[in-house]
Design an enzyme around this catalytic site. Structure first.
Site, PDB file in Angstrom:
ATOM      1  CE  LYS A 123      -4.266  -1.192   2.251  1.00  0.00           C
ATOM      2  NZ  LYS A 123      -4.671  -1.421   3.615  1.00  0.00           N
ATOM      3  CE  LYS A 199     -18.277  -6.407 -22.265  1.00  0.00           C
ATOM      4  NZ  LYS A 199     -17.358  -6.449 -21.194  1.00  0.00           N
ATOM      5  CE  LYS A 202     -21.291  -7.104 -12.886  1.00  0.00           C
ATOM      6  NZ  LYS A 202     -20.056  -7.021 -12.122  1.00  0.00           N
TER       7      LYS A 202
HETATM    8  N1  LIG Z   1     -21.027 -11.139 -21.875  1.00  0.00           N
HETATM    9  C1  LIG Z   1     -20.113 -11.907 -21.285  1.00  0.00           C
HETATM   10  N2  LIG Z   1     -19.868 -13.152 -21.750  1.00  0.00           N
HETATM   11  C2  LIG Z   1     -18.944 -13.951 -21.135  1.00  0.00           C
HETATM   12  N3  LIG Z   1     -18.231 -13.575 -20.052  1.00  0.00           N
HETATM   13  C3  LIG Z   1     -18.453 -12.336 -19.560  1.00  0.00           C
HETATM   14  C4  LIG Z   1     -19.396 -11.441 -20.144  1.00  0.00           C
HETATM   15  N4  LIG Z   1     -19.390 -10.295 -19.435  1.00  0.00           N
HETATM   16  C5  LIG Z   1     -18.495 -10.460 -18.443  1.00  0.00           C
HETATM   17  N5  LIG Z   1     -17.940 -11.685 -18.516  1.00  0.00           N
HETATM   18  C6  LIG Z   1     -16.908 -12.251 -17.627  1.00  0.00           C
HETATM   19  O1  LIG Z   1     -17.337 -12.141 -16.265  1.00  0.00           O
HETATM   20  C7  LIG Z   1     -16.193 -11.968 -15.409  1.00  0.00           C
HETATM   21  C8  LIG Z   1     -16.402 -10.789 -14.471  1.00  0.00           C
HETATM   22  O2  LIG Z   1     -16.633  -9.615 -15.248  1.00  0.00           O
HETATM   23  P1  LIG Z   1     -16.114  -8.183 -14.804  1.00  0.00           P
HETATM   24  O3  LIG Z   1     -16.531  -7.219 -15.868  1.00  0.00           O
HETATM   25  O4  LIG Z   1     -16.527  -7.898 -13.403  1.00  0.00           O
HETATM   26  O5  LIG Z   1     -14.544  -8.423 -14.877  1.00  0.00           O
HETATM   27  C9  LIG Z   1     -13.636  -7.382 -14.879  1.00  0.00           C
HETATM   28  O6  LIG Z   1     -13.942  -6.221 -14.924  1.00  0.00           O
HETATM   29  C10 LIG Z   1     -12.204  -7.825 -14.697  1.00  0.00           C
HETATM   30  N6  LIG Z   1     -11.329  -6.790 -15.240  1.00  0.00           N
HETATM   31  C11 LIG Z   1     -12.010  -8.101 -13.213  1.00  0.00           C
HETATM   32  C12 LIG Z   1     -10.627  -8.443 -12.796  1.00  0.00           C
HETATM   33  C13 LIG Z   1      -9.804  -7.676 -12.050  1.00  0.00           C
HETATM   34  N7  LIG Z   1      -8.644  -8.324 -11.799  1.00  0.00           N
HETATM   35  C14 LIG Z   1      -8.693  -9.542 -12.381  1.00  0.00           C
HETATM   36  C15 LIG Z   1      -7.767 -10.575 -12.430  1.00  0.00           C
HETATM   37  C16 LIG Z   1      -8.112 -11.726 -13.137  1.00  0.00           C
HETATM   38  C17 LIG Z   1      -9.339 -11.852 -13.777  1.00  0.00           C
HETATM   39  C18 LIG Z   1     -10.275 -10.815 -13.731  1.00  0.00           C
HETATM   40  C19 LIG Z   1      -9.940  -9.674 -13.035  1.00  0.00           C
HETATM   41  C20 LIG Z   1     -14.994 -11.773 -16.353  1.00  0.00           C
HETATM   42  O7  LIG Z   1     -14.276 -12.981 -16.446  1.00  0.00           O
HETATM   43  C21 LIG Z   1     -15.629 -11.420 -17.678  1.00  0.00           C
HETATM   44  O8  LIG Z   1     -14.843 -11.780 -18.788  1.00  0.00           O
END
Ligand SMILES: Nc1ncnc2c1ncn2[C@@H]1O[C@H](COP(=O)(O)OC(=O)[C@@H](N)Cc2c[nH]c3ccccc23)[C@@H](O)[C@H]1O
Length: 333
Positions: A123, A199, A202
């Site tokens: 941190k 896609k 949210k």
């Molecule tokens: N329409 C869709 N079709 C298929 N898969 C989808 C769809 N929308 C969302 N996802 C998958 O859901 C996971 C979480 O989404 P987030 O947007 O919160 O996911 C995110 O915003 C990331 N940056 C969070 C994150 C932060 N650090 C990480 C380290 C490793 C893996 C992920 C993260 C994800 O796996 C995303 O690919």
């Protein structure tokens, strides 16, 4: 993540790399390391069909198949857009309830809150990683020496940056970080119900585009009824030419646990209007027990907080030695 931010992060990384140019350590081939699964989800909003089929469902399977599995509720990532503190605090608990209800088991995987599992030292060292989204994501993954990252297709670019960072570090300091691989499911890109070229997301302003786990049966029926298809009434799976109906078939197959061909075979003679209701019914059935479990879990705030506290402590324990070793290699310690 907007493409320009991604580009900026890459530029930023290239800049850091240029600053650090020195005699490179000889590249050491990657050994077969212990498998460590890591993934994350933002605590903003209820998970939707895309999150569930693209990520969470496979997370549940992976915790049964592997010994070292971590899932992070990435609250630090969520503040790239303004968040009301009270709502954010509640959303973290709601996401915990949703993940537990989907089958994430804290006995089998470490479920934790990202901001609570950063080591105190780290941190203070607040780096560019905390300022740029993809670099922070890479830090999440590498901090636990993760080897496999189950994500949807939209995260592939972030994975490439993570791989670049791991390889560059290893090249300079000797083999240290495993180069992590993405694990994609067959539902790696669930499409919007209103625009099959996009896609499901949210943040889609069209409320009919996205089906959330906690939607009521009426809402789910309405969303599928309004799903954009084409003028052919037959149900077929042709993603390139019939994106709308093919998305419905893919969702149906995934929630019913059937092959796409079987789903298409069973819908022979049905028109798309009728088929939309069949898919809605299958989704309602899949989410009903999860929805009930979420409602139950949300009544026990203490339990949710406890799960996160324990998970965050375990995650911190795993992160600390990696962070220390990395600092030694760089020369900070
Ligand atoms: N329409 C869709 N079709 C298929 N898969 C989808 C769809 N929308 C969302 N996802 C998958 O859901 C996971 C979480 O989404 P987030 O947007 O919160 O996911 C995110 O915003 C990331 N940056 C969070 C994150 C932060 N650090 C990480 C380290 C490793 C893996 C992920 C993260 C994800 O796996 C995303 O690919």
């Amino acid at each position: 993540m907007a493409l320009h931010s991604m580009r900026k992060a890459r530029e930023c990384w290239n800049f850091i790399r240029a600053l650090h140019q020195g005699p490179d350590a000889a590249p050491v081939p990657q050994k077969d390391a212990v498998k460590r699964i890591f993934s994350g989800i933002q605590p903003t909003g209820i998970p939707h069909l895309g999150n569930y089929l693209g990520a969470i469902e496979s997370w549940v399977k992976l915790q049964d198949e592997h010994d070292s599995v971590l899932y992070s509720i990435v609250d630090l990532h969520s503040i790239t857009v303004p968040q009301d503190p009270a709502i954010l605090r509640q959303s973290i608990l709601d996401m915990t309830a949703a993940l537990l209800a989907c089958g994430i088991n804290p006995e089998k995987s470490i479920l934790f809150q990202q901001s609570q599992a950063k080591t105190a030292k780290e941190k203070q060292n607040g780096t560019v990683g905390l300022l740029t989204y993809p670099v922070l994501q890479a830090a999440d993954i590498l901090l636990y020496k993760s080897t496999h990252v189950p994500v949807g297709e939209d995260q592939v670019q972030h994975m490439e940056l993570t791989q670049d960072l791991a390889q560059s570090f290893n090249k300079k300091y000797g083999e240290f970080f495993p180069v992590p691989k993405a694990i994609l499911t067959s539902m790696k890109k669930v499409k919007s119900l209103r625009d099959p070229s996009a896609k499901m997301s949210k943040s889609d302003p069209d409320k009919l585009a996205t089906v959330r786990i906690t939607d009521s049966p009426e809402e789910i029926v309405q969303k599928f009824r309004k799903a954009l298809t084409d003028f052919t009434s037959e149900v077929t799976y042709e993603p390139a030419s019939r994106g709308g109906v093919s998305n419905l078939v893919a969702i149906h197959a995934a929630v019913a646990g059937l092959p796409v061909e079987e789903v298409v075979r069973r819908s022979a003679g049905m028109d798309t209007a009728r088929y939309k209701l069949v898919v809605a019914e299958a989704v309602i059935e899949k989410f009903a027990p999860i929805k009930r479990e979420i409602e139950k879990l949300k009544m026990n705030k203490d339990h949710l907080e406890k799960v996160l506290q324990i998970g965050s402590a375990k995650a911190k324990e795993l992160a600390y030695p990696v962070c220390q070793e990395a600092k030694k290699l760089v020369g900070f310690l």
